[in-house]
Design an enzyme around this catalytic site. Structure first.
Site: not given
Length: 213
Positions: A165, A143, A79
């Site tokens: 992830h 998250c 991310e």
């Protein structure tokens, strides 16, 4: 010194959570000359953030890699950014919290950028045969929330932090397919063996620490 890896407990329709299993598997392992502290966070706004703060205070890690499950994604997603939004999109956390379009921090910036070397981590994964890609959205569930809060906790320090992830495992994909229509031509969700998830986290730490040098 230590590095900190976190994953999550099972939530929603998922009886297992590979991110928590990865954190437990990496606990005590040495990566780039640092001992990994692997811990499982609760799937609950507030409680997870408090636990992360306690872990950072206790271990003073040289780097932090948080992980979570993203069933349906086809690769490890590194991310790039966390946004100041909490919205569970109808999937409450394990404490029943179901925020809708709320700010994580009323006075915080709209976004915080990961301080992991995102592109370098993806390139390292691909070079070792681990399917991975840069992701520009961590969603708006826990998250994203833990990434935003962790970056806030470490703001002003030299400690890199980010979020990976992880796809479903083959076992999860097979179980979901068995409950569906795969035997009649239905689809099977993407999956990745847990060993590749573990290697992705190790490579993220190595990239963050520049090989420990």
């Amino acid at each position: 010194m230590t590095v900190l890896c976190t994953g999550y407990e099972p939530f929603g329709d998922h009886d297992v959570n590979p991110s928590g299993e990865v954190a437990e598997a990496l606990d005590g392992r040495t990566v780039a000359g640092h001992e990994v502290v692997g811990r499982v966070l609760p799937v609950a706004f507030g409680a997870a953030e408090d636990r992360m703060a306690d872990l950072i205070d206790e271990h003073d890690p040289a780097a932090v890699v948080a992980t979570g499950l993203a069933a349906g994604r086809s690769a490890v997603c590194v991310e790039r950014v966390a946004i100041n939004v909490a919205d569970t999109v109808g999937v409450p956390d394990n404490d029943g919290n179901d925020p809708v379009d709320e700010r994580l921090d009323p006075t915080g910036p709209d976004a915080r950028r990961s301080t992991l070397p995102v592109r370098e981590t993806v390139e390292a994964c691909l070079a070792e045969g681990v399917p991975a890609r840069v992701s520009n959205t961590a969603g708006t569930h826990l998250c994203n929330g833990i990434l935003y809060r962790t970056l806030a906790l470490l703001a002003g320090t030299n400690t890199p932090a980010g979020f990976l992830h992880l796809p479903a495992t083959p076992e999860q994909a097979a179980s979901a397919a068995a409950d569906g229509e795969a035997a009649r031509g239905g689809s099977v969700q993407p999956s990745l063996p847990r060993a590749l998830d573990e290697r992705a986290v190790e490579l993220a730490f190595e990239a963050a620490l520049d090989g420990g040098e």
